[in-house]
Design a protein around this motif. Structure first.
Motif, PDB file in Angstrom:
ATOM      1  N   CYS A 112       0.834  -1.197   0.000  1.00 52.96           N
ATOM      2  CA  CYS A 112       0.000   0.000   0.000  1.00 52.96           C
ATOM      3  C   CYS A 112       0.871   1.250   0.000  1.00 52.96           C
ATOM      4  CB  CYS A 112      -0.905   0.024   1.230  1.00 52.96           C
ATOM      5  SG  CYS A 112      -2.198  -1.238   1.245  1.00 52.96           S
ATOM      6  N   ALA A 113       0.583   2.164  -0.893  1.00 49.95           N
ATOM      7  CA  ALA A 113       1.142   3.517  -0.838  1.00 49.95           C
ATOM      8  C   ALA A 113       0.040   4.401  -0.279  1.00 49.95           C
ATOM      9  CB  ALA A 113       1.578   3.987  -2.220  1.00 49.95           C
ATOM     10  N   CYS A 114       0.167   4.772   0.983  1.00 48.15           N
ATOM     11  CA  CYS A 114      -0.924   5.432   1.695  1.00 48.15           C
ATOM     12  C   CYS A 114      -1.085   6.885   1.259  1.00 48.15           C
ATOM     13  CB  CYS A 114      -0.679   5.378   3.206  1.00 48.15           C
ATOM     14  SG  CYS A 114      -0.543   3.697   3.861  1.00 48.15           S
TER      15      CYS A 114
ATOM     16  N   THR B 189      -0.644   5.925   7.475  1.00 49.55           N
ATOM     17  CA  THR B 189       0.491   5.010   7.463  1.00 49.55           C
ATOM     18  C   THR B 189       0.021   3.626   7.884  1.00 49.55           C
ATOM     19  OG1 THR B 189       2.780   4.736   8.222  1.00 49.55           O
ATOM     20  CG2 THR B 189       1.179   5.515   9.856  1.00 49.55           C
ATOM     21  N   GLY B 190       0.962   2.714   8.005  1.00 53.47           N
ATOM     22  CA  GLY B 190       0.635   1.331   8.326  1.00 53.47           C
ATOM     23  C   GLY B 190       0.569   0.484   7.074  1.00 53.47           C
ATOM     24  N   SER B 191       0.702  -0.831   7.238  1.00 54.44           N
ATOM     25  CA  SER B 191       0.703  -1.722   6.075  1.00 54.44           C
ATOM     26  C   SER B 191      -0.610  -1.669   5.318  1.00 54.44           C
ATOM     27  CB  SER B 191       0.984  -3.156   6.522  1.00 54.44           C
ATOM     28  OG  SER B 191      -0.037  -3.612   7.418  1.00 54.44           O
ATOM     29  N   ASP B 192      -1.716  -1.367   6.017  1.00 57.91           N
ATOM     30  CA  ASP B 192      -3.015  -1.280   5.352  1.00 57.91           C
ATOM     31  C   ASP B 192      -3.551   0.147   5.363  1.00 57.91           C
ATOM     32  OD1 ASP B 192      -3.555  -0.992   8.014  1.00 57.91           O
ATOM     33  OD2 ASP B 192      -5.239  -2.406   8.067  1.00 57.91           O
TER      34      ASP B 192
ATOM     35  N   SER C 259      -4.345   2.062   7.673  1.00 58.41           N
ATOM     36  CA  SER C 259      -5.431   2.286   8.631  1.00 58.41           C
ATOM     37  C   SER C 259      -5.024   3.212   9.772  1.00 58.41           C
ATOM     38  CB  SER C 259      -5.900   0.943   9.215  1.00 58.41           C
ATOM     39  OG  SER C 259      -4.843   0.319   9.941  1.00 58.41           O
ATOM     40  N   LEU C 260      -3.732   3.558   9.864  1.00 54.41           N
ATOM     41  CA  LEU C 260      -3.251   4.376  10.974  1.00 54.41           C
ATOM     42  C   LEU C 260      -3.115   5.831  10.543  1.00 54.41           C
ATOM     43  CD1 LEU C 260      -0.439   2.005  12.292  1.00 54.41           C
ATOM     44  CD2 LEU C 260      -2.870   2.044  12.902  1.00 54.41           C
ATOM     45  N   ARG C 261      -3.592   6.721  11.386  1.00 53.20           N
ATOM     46  CA  ARG C 261      -3.471   8.148  11.107  1.00 53.20           C
ATOM     47  C   ARG C 261      -2.195   8.690  11.749  1.00 53.20           C
ATOM     48  NH1 ARG C 261      -8.855  11.583  11.799  1.00 53.20           N
ATOM     49  NH2 ARG C 261      -7.427  13.020  10.770  1.00 53.20           N
ATOM     50  N   MET C 262      -1.522   9.564  11.035  1.00 53.46           N
ATOM     51  CA  MET C 262      -0.323  10.185  11.568  1.00 53.46           C
ATOM     52  C   MET C 262      -0.714  11.358  12.464  1.00 53.46           C
ATOM     53  SD  MET C 262       2.244  10.085   8.273  1.00 53.46           S
ATOM     54  CE  MET C 262       3.709  10.185   9.299  1.00 53.46           C
TER      55      MET C 262
ATOM     56  N   GLN D  65       3.056  13.343   5.025  1.00 54.17           N
ATOM     57  CA  GLN D  65       3.907  12.158   4.926  1.00 54.17           C
ATOM     58  C   GLN D  65       3.036  10.915   4.886  1.00 54.17           C
ATOM     59  OE1 GLN D  65       6.484  12.588   8.412  1.00 54.17           O
ATOM     60  NE2 GLN D  65       7.959  13.782   7.225  1.00 54.17           N
ATOM     61  N   ASN D  66       3.662   9.775   4.616  1.00 49.12           N
ATOM     62  CA  ASN D  66       2.940   8.504   4.633  1.00 49.12           C
ATOM     63  C   ASN D  66       3.916   7.388   4.976  1.00 49.12           C
ATOM     64  OD1 ASN D  66       4.408   8.129   2.283  1.00 49.12           O
ATOM     65  ND2 ASN D  66       2.642   8.068   0.913  1.00 49.12           N
ATOM     66  N   ASN D  67       3.530   6.147   4.664  1.00 46.09           N
ATOM     67  CA  ASN D  67       4.376   5.009   5.024  1.00 46.09           C
ATOM     68  C   ASN D  67       5.641   4.925   4.178  1.00 46.09           C
ATOM     69  OD1 ASN D  67       2.600   4.507   2.855  1.00 46.09           O
ATOM     70  ND2 ASN D  67       2.881   2.297   3.028  1.00 46.09           N
ATOM     71  N   TYR D  68       5.660   5.544   2.993  1.00 48.66           N
ATOM     72  CA  TYR D  68       6.846   5.522   2.141  1.00 48.66           C
ATOM     73  C   TYR D  68       7.732   6.751   2.340  1.00 48.66           C
ATOM     74  CZ  TYR D  68       5.322   1.518  -0.713  1.00 48.66           C
ATOM     75  OH  TYR D  68       4.970   0.278  -1.160  1.00 48.66           O
TER      76      TYR D  68
END
Length: 650
Positions: A164-166, A171-174, A176-179, A277-280
């Protein structure tokens, strides 16, 4: 029994032969020859279509194949042979589609499914796409620059492994998490801002840069002109601050090189409180140099209108150690990834916990709130008050009261209201560019730096204006003191204390006007319109004055008139110092003249209607329409013409 078996076999053989004789070139199939998915040959054999080439009657369909997720090796480091549904699913032969195992997807179950379909807050990408679209364009500091395309991954799993590119802020693998909001740890000291430089040049000799470069920083991009003369330091700041993941920068630019290139130094002063920002793409305040890339495909080195070389654009490190943090909740709180909000530790406040809050104090001499920027090169905002509403007097940015009484208000429109007290500026001066300055009570004291009013004027209605050690310049609007005084003092030995100049060629007003609303008194003991004194020893000595009698009176030092003097009424009274007229003569039409000292007229005419002198009067010519009385001393006049009596003691 044996006979009966033989009869049955004969009948069966006959029926079979009959059926074969009745069918001419008939192939197997359900409902139709070859099940409708092939051609029947003259040998009564189905030639099935490619996808249906499994059963003789073409009744079942193949499923798509992919590199198997697991298989036995067929050689050294050789595996993942092709398999239906990738060995991670079951083929539905009727439809020819794969029913993938849990966690796998794709036509041939060739891809891992993104967890929870990225929760609807991101995009599911293969490793190939993630590298090409989101990977670094070039290695850190690569010259001459990049092409806007990230690294291409070519492994067996390039289109199999997914991630996933959030969206920004997740963020998170799916996804589902908010920064949470991020900021600098308020308790760390003596840290630096992250600094990089951007260098542009042409690779060919005597060429010039043209076109545009594109900078990408952690997934956010902007373009700028390759010709450095078209991208100033201010333009640099505006471009960087247009990125959602940058809040405030400072840029400097070196002088342009011969190829129209330059070097810009970029100092990242602050990042946005709500991180883009995001997970990447994320960093903790010190992004690595590989986070910055420059695409040069739209720039070129030109000479005489032709492309003669490459355009170069690359990054370098300037300050990358002991950098100010950019942490979740500023490292002074707990991040709730469910809500994306911070729970600050005790003593810290703000959406990102970046502000150290001082509790209320009961001590009589302690600071209730202390904002202390301890960095020796601090250049930010020690206090930042911000509203989403546009400027308006309906709200206040700051409000102060003392024991329930209003003292100070900074309104949302920008107006400053001081309900009590005055304004004291001890150094630095005050500059008002528009709107003027109005002090209704309490006065204004400027001890150093001066007061500059460029437009609108200054009105002081009470107590006066004091400029103790400075200058005051009013460019437009004038200075009006409604109730008070103007005192100008100086310790300078050689300077003009006050200069009043009318510079207009057509000026026809009064340069200085002294005005009193009190009527003329007719006596000497009255008010003064103007008075000059000197005080060298603490005892003021009058020089001359203009009284409300009205009268101009010279008290000491005498009166020297170079161009002559005409007194039409009221007379001339010189009590000491004598009267010296160098040219132009003295003419007194009415009231006479009383002179207690000497009168010296070297070469002009003395014409007086009644003159009384107790000293010496000397001259070359005199004409009298009245009498001359010299009660004491000598009256000497060479050539005297008179129609009345001239008397004297000698």
């Amino acid at each position: 029994m044996a006979r009966m078996r033989g009869v049955v076999l004969k009948w069966a053989a006959a029926l079979l032969l009959a059926s074969l004789n009745c069918v001419n070139a008939r192939c197997p199939g359900f409902g139709q020859s070859c099940s409708g998915h092939g051609n029947c040959t003259t040998d009564n054999v189905c030639q099935c279509d490619h996808e249906w080439n499994i059963e003789p009657d073409c009744s079942t369909k193949k499923c798509a194949k992919s590199e198997s997720w697991s298989s036995r090796a067929t050689g050294y480091n050789v595996g993942h042979s092709l398999a239906e549904c990738g060995n991670r699913g079951t083929c539905d032969r009727d439809a020819g589609t794969c029913v993938c195992d849990a966690g796998f997807t794709g036509q041939a179950c060739e891809r891992l499914a993104c967890p929870n379909d990225c929760s609807g807050k991101g995009e599911c990408l293969t490793m190939y796409r993630a590298g090409r679209d989101l990977g670094p364009d070039t290695p850190a500091g690569f010259k001459p620059g990049g092409d806007g395309i990230g690294p291409i991954y070519k492994g067996w799993d390039d289109f199999s492994l997914m991630g996933c590119a959030c969206d920004w802020g997740y963020t998170g693998s799916d996804c589902s998490l908010r920064m949470c909001p991020k900021g600098d740890d308020p308790l760390t000291e003596n840290q630096y801002y992250r600094m990089i430089n951007v260098t542009t040049n042409a690779t060919a000799v005597s060429a010039n840069l043209n076109g545009t470069f594109e900078v990408t920083f952690d997934g956010h991009s902007f373009e700028f002109p390759a010709n450095a003369s078209k991208w100033t330091a201010s333009d640099c700041e505006a471009s960087w601050e247009s990125l959602d993941n940058v809040h405030d920068v400072r840029c400097t630019r070196t002088p342009l090189t011969n190829d129209w290139g330059a070097v810009w130094t970029v100092e990242f002063v602050s990042w946005p409180s709500n991180p883009a920002q995001n997970n990447y793409f994320n960093h903790q305040g010190n992004p690595p140099l590989s986070s910055f890339t420059c695409d040069t495909t739209s720039a070129r080195a030109m000479k005489f209108g032709k492309i003669v070389g490459n355009a170069s654009c690359y990054f370098g490190d300037v300050q990358n150690s002991n950098i100010r943090e950019y942490k979740d909740c500023s490292g002074r709180g707990i991040c709730s990834t469910a809500s994306g909000s911070c729970s600050c530790y005790s003593g810290f406040t703000g959406s990102n916990c970046e502000t150290a809050a001082t509790p209320l104090s009961t001590q009589t001499n302690a600071d209730v709130l202390l904002l202390h920027a301890k960095s020796s090169d601090y250049s930010g905002n020690a206090l930042h008050v911000k509203t989403s509403r546009s400027a308006n007097a309906a709200f206040n940015l700051l409000y102060a009261e003392s024991n329930g009484a209003d003292t100070f208000t900074l309104k949302g429109s920008g107006d400053v209201v001081m309900a009590k007290g005055g304004l004291t500026i001890t150094s630095g001066g005050q500059t008002i560019t528009a709107g003027g300055l109005t002090v209704t009570a309490g006065g204004a004291t400027v001890t150093s730096g001066g007061l500059y009013v460029t437009e609108g004027g200054a009105t002081v209605k009470d107590t006066g204006l004091y400029v103790l050690n400075a200058s005051q310049t009013i460019y437009n609007g004038g200075l009006q003191v409604s109730n008070g005084t103007v005192v100008v003092e100086t310790m300078r030995n050689r300077s003009t204390i006050m200069r009043v100049a009318a510079k207009g060629n057509g000026f026809d007003g009064a340069v200085i006007r002294a005005e009193s609303y009190q009527a003329a008194t007719g006596t000497d003991n009255t008010y003064k319109l103007f008075e000059a004194v000197y005080d060298a020893d603490g005892t003021p000595t009058k020089v001359f004055s203009i009284t409300g009698k009205p009268r101009t009176q010279v008290d000491s030092g005498g009166l020297t008139v170079v161009g002559g003097a005409t007194i039409r009424s009221g007379g001339l009274n010189v009590s000491a110092g004598g009267l010296d007229i160098a040219a132009g003569g003295l003419r007194v039409l009415y009231g006479g003249a009383t002179i207690y000292g000497d009168v010296n007229i070297p070469a002009e005419q003395l014409a007086v209607n009644g003159i009384s002198a107790t000293g010496v009067i000397s001259g070359t010519s005199a004409a009298f329409g009245g009498s001359i009385t010299a009660s004491a001393g000598v009256l000497t006049i060479a050539g005297v013409s008179s129609t009345a009596v001239i008397t004297g003691t000698s």
